[in-house]
Structure formats: C-alpha cells, structure tokens
Design an enzyme around this catalytic site. Sequence first.
Site, PDB file in Angstrom:
ATOM      1  N   LYS A 127       0.198   4.492  -0.016  1.00 25.56           N
ATOM      2  CA  LYS A 127      -0.800   5.765   0.122  1.00 25.56           C
ATOM      3  C   LYS A 127      -0.327   6.627  -0.585  1.00 25.56           C
ATOM      4  CE  LYS A 127       0.188   2.880   4.936  1.00 25.56           C
ATOM      5  NZ  LYS A 127      -0.064   3.493   5.656  1.00 25.56           N
ATOM      6  N   ASN A 169       0.780  -1.109   0.043  1.00 24.82           N
ATOM      7  CA  ASN A 169       0.457   0.168  -0.015  1.00 24.82           C
ATOM      8  C   ASN A 169       1.113   1.483   0.196  1.00 24.82           C
ATOM      9  OD1 ASN A 169      -1.527   2.000   0.467  1.00 24.82           O
ATOM     10  ND2 ASN A 169      -2.556   1.547   3.027  1.00 24.82           N
ATOM     11  N   GLY A 197       2.435   2.444  10.913  1.00 17.27           N
ATOM     12  CA  GLY A 197       3.291   3.656  10.690  1.00 17.27           C
ATOM     13  C   GLY A 197       4.141   3.505  12.160  1.00 17.27           C
ATOM     14  N   SER A 203       2.999  -2.159  10.184  1.00 22.01           N
ATOM     15  CA  SER A 203       5.166  -2.639  10.669  1.00 22.01           C
ATOM     16  C   SER A 203       5.571  -3.789  10.267  1.00 22.01           C
ATOM     17  CB  SER A 203       4.813  -2.198  11.848  1.00 22.01           C
ATOM     18  OG  SER A 203       4.479  -0.161  12.466  1.00 22.01           O
ATOM     19  N   GLU A 215      -5.474  -5.274  10.033  1.00 22.01           N
ATOM     20  CA  GLU A 215      -4.655  -3.536  10.407  1.00 22.01           C
ATOM     21  C   GLU A 215      -5.253  -3.188  11.892  1.00 22.01           C
ATOM     22  OE1 GLU A 215      -2.283  -2.504   6.614  1.00 22.01           O
ATOM     23  OE2 GLU A 215      -4.056  -1.023   6.901  1.00 22.01           O
ATOM     24  N   HIS A 244      -9.432   1.094   4.691  1.00 20.77           N
ATOM     25  CA  HIS A 244      -8.608   1.262   5.505  1.00 20.77           C
ATOM     26  C   HIS A 244      -8.575   2.199   6.442  1.00 20.77           C
ATOM     27  CE1 HIS A 244      -4.641   2.458   6.478  1.00 20.77           C
ATOM     28  NE2 HIS A 244      -3.782   1.524   5.720  1.00 20.77           N
ATOM     29  N   GLU A 275      -6.517   4.457   8.290  1.00 18.82           N
ATOM     30  CA  GLU A 275      -6.940   6.000   6.912  1.00 18.82           C
ATOM     31  C   GLU A 275      -8.008   6.598   6.662  1.00 18.82           C
ATOM     32  OE1 GLU A 275      -2.812   5.867   5.688  1.00 18.82           O
ATOM     33  OE2 GLU A 275      -1.998   5.524   7.532  1.00 18.82           O
TER      34      GLU A 275
HETATM   35  P1  PGA Z   1       2.624   0.114   7.705  1.00 21.19           P
HETATM   36  O1  PGA Z   1       1.027   0.334   7.135  1.00 21.19           O
HETATM   37  O2  PGA Z   1       3.210  -1.252   6.849  1.00 21.19           O
HETATM   38  O3  PGA Z   1       3.703   1.393   7.043  1.00 21.19           O
HETATM   39  O4  PGA Z   1       2.196   0.557   8.988  1.00 21.19           O
HETATM   40  C1  PGA Z   1       0.451  -0.801   6.686  1.00 21.19           C
HETATM   41  C2  PGA Z   1      -0.952   0.131   6.200  1.00 21.19           C
HETATM   42  O5  PGA Z   1      -1.977   0.649   7.305  1.00 21.19           O
HETATM   43  O6  PGA Z   1      -1.236  -0.787   5.731  1.00 21.19           O
END
Ligand code: PGA
Length: 247
Positions: free
Chosen positions: A13, A11, A171, A210, A165, A95, A97
């Site tokens: 983003k 992803n 992150g 992560s 997640e 997601h 976010e």
């Molecule tokens: P990350 O994000 O691997 O940077 O923690 C995962 C995600 O939001 O899909």
Amino acid sequence: MTAPQPLIAGNWKMNGLAASLDEAKAVAAGLEGTTARVAICPSATLIAQMAWALKGTPVLIGGQDCHAEASGAYTGDVAAEQLADAGASLVVLGHSERRAGHGETDALVAAKTRAALRAGLEPIVCVGETLEQRKAGEALAVVTAQVRGSLPPELADNAFSVAYEPVWAIGTGLTPTTPEIEEVHRTIRATLIELFGAAGEAVAILYGGSVKPSNAAEILHADEVGGALVGGASLKAADFLGIIRAV
Ligand code: PGA
C-alpha cells in the site's frame, strides 16, 4: 487440470521508503524450501529500486494499480508499460481501496486488466463485498458480479489471479470463517469456469484481509484458496515469511 502454484503477494500500500528495501531483501533471503510463488507490490516509487535489490532472487515485483492507457496526458498516473519497464511482472487491480477511494468501476478495472496484459503484466484482480452487503446476504451476488464485470475475455489465454478480499476484513483484524471463505471461493471458481471454460480451473484464487502468520495455515489450506494477498503483515519480513511458510 492441476492446481495452480500458490501465490503469496504482499501489498505494501502507501508504505515504504528506500530503507524498507532491507525487509524485501530479508524476504528473498528466507525463501528456501517454499513451494509458493512470492511477490511484493510496493509503491510505484520503489519498483525500480526493488527490482534492482532483488535481482536474481525468486521474488516477483508487482504494481498496485495502473492506468488503462499506455501513455499520454494523465498527470500523476502510471501506465502498465511503465510498471513493466521499472521491473514489475504483476499488478494488483481493482483493490477495494481503489474502488472506494477512486471510484473505480468494474468496467474500469476490466480496462486496466487489458492494459496489464498489453504490457505483459500478470494481473491480480480484486473483488469483495462490504459489511453491509454481507449482512444483507448479498456477498455471493456482489462478488460474482464483480468477477464477471472486472475480468475481460482476453484473460482466457493469459496467467492471472483473482483475490477475494472482503472489504470489512481488510486492515481490521477480522476474518471470515473458513466455511465463509470457501463458499465465496467456490462461487468464484464456478464463475471463472463459466467465463473461461477449463482454463478457469487453473486460476489461483487468493484470499486477502487480515492474513497473518497465526491464521495463514488454516486459510491457505481451505478449499479453493490458492494463495494470499497480504497487506499489513507483508511489511515485516518475519511476518510475511511466517505466512509464506504456512503454504
Ligand atoms: P490487510 O490488507 O492484510 O492489511 O488486511 C489486505 C489487502 O488490502 O490487500
């Protein structure tokens, strides 16, 4: 029923310019011997170019969101049909976010999931608890409610995956322990079987938050983990390949 083929999805983003296509090409060039399905989900602006750059390779391309409607007066939005037309075959939906930053509810995620199916896209539907919810002992209840509310019955006859997640792991460099991941994944599996019967056993349940080359093997070999949704570590081909090779 046989276990689903693992899916490792990157992803990107809101990262990536045309120059970043070189990273995607490097991923495609390094896949020899992998048993996983591999996808990259870039910004909508890059989907058509990436589809062209990766033509003939096994790398699948996904969107990061779509609108529930097929077309219309929705300034700034992208329809599932437009993602498919640009060359996507998957789409990440719900997601955290999007849920947190754009007020997306389970009902909206379910509507978007129906839109993805309408357009022939394979949905990756995300769920996950916040740190407050985990500390309050509510993680399993929150995730179960999200799975029930975000997955429409129409999924029964279609390929899709669910990504667990935990919001606090995205992150941050923090990850749940392996038993914590397994507990949630087993709960999601039970809910999928409750919703879809035997078909629920064939759904890949991805872990996200992560994931990096150093922790990928342990996470990917945990019970009921059928792949990973990778954010930061998917931006560099070497890191993403390190995760793919850990399958
Ligand atoms: P990350 O994000 O691997 O940077 O923690 C995962 C995600 O939001 O899909």
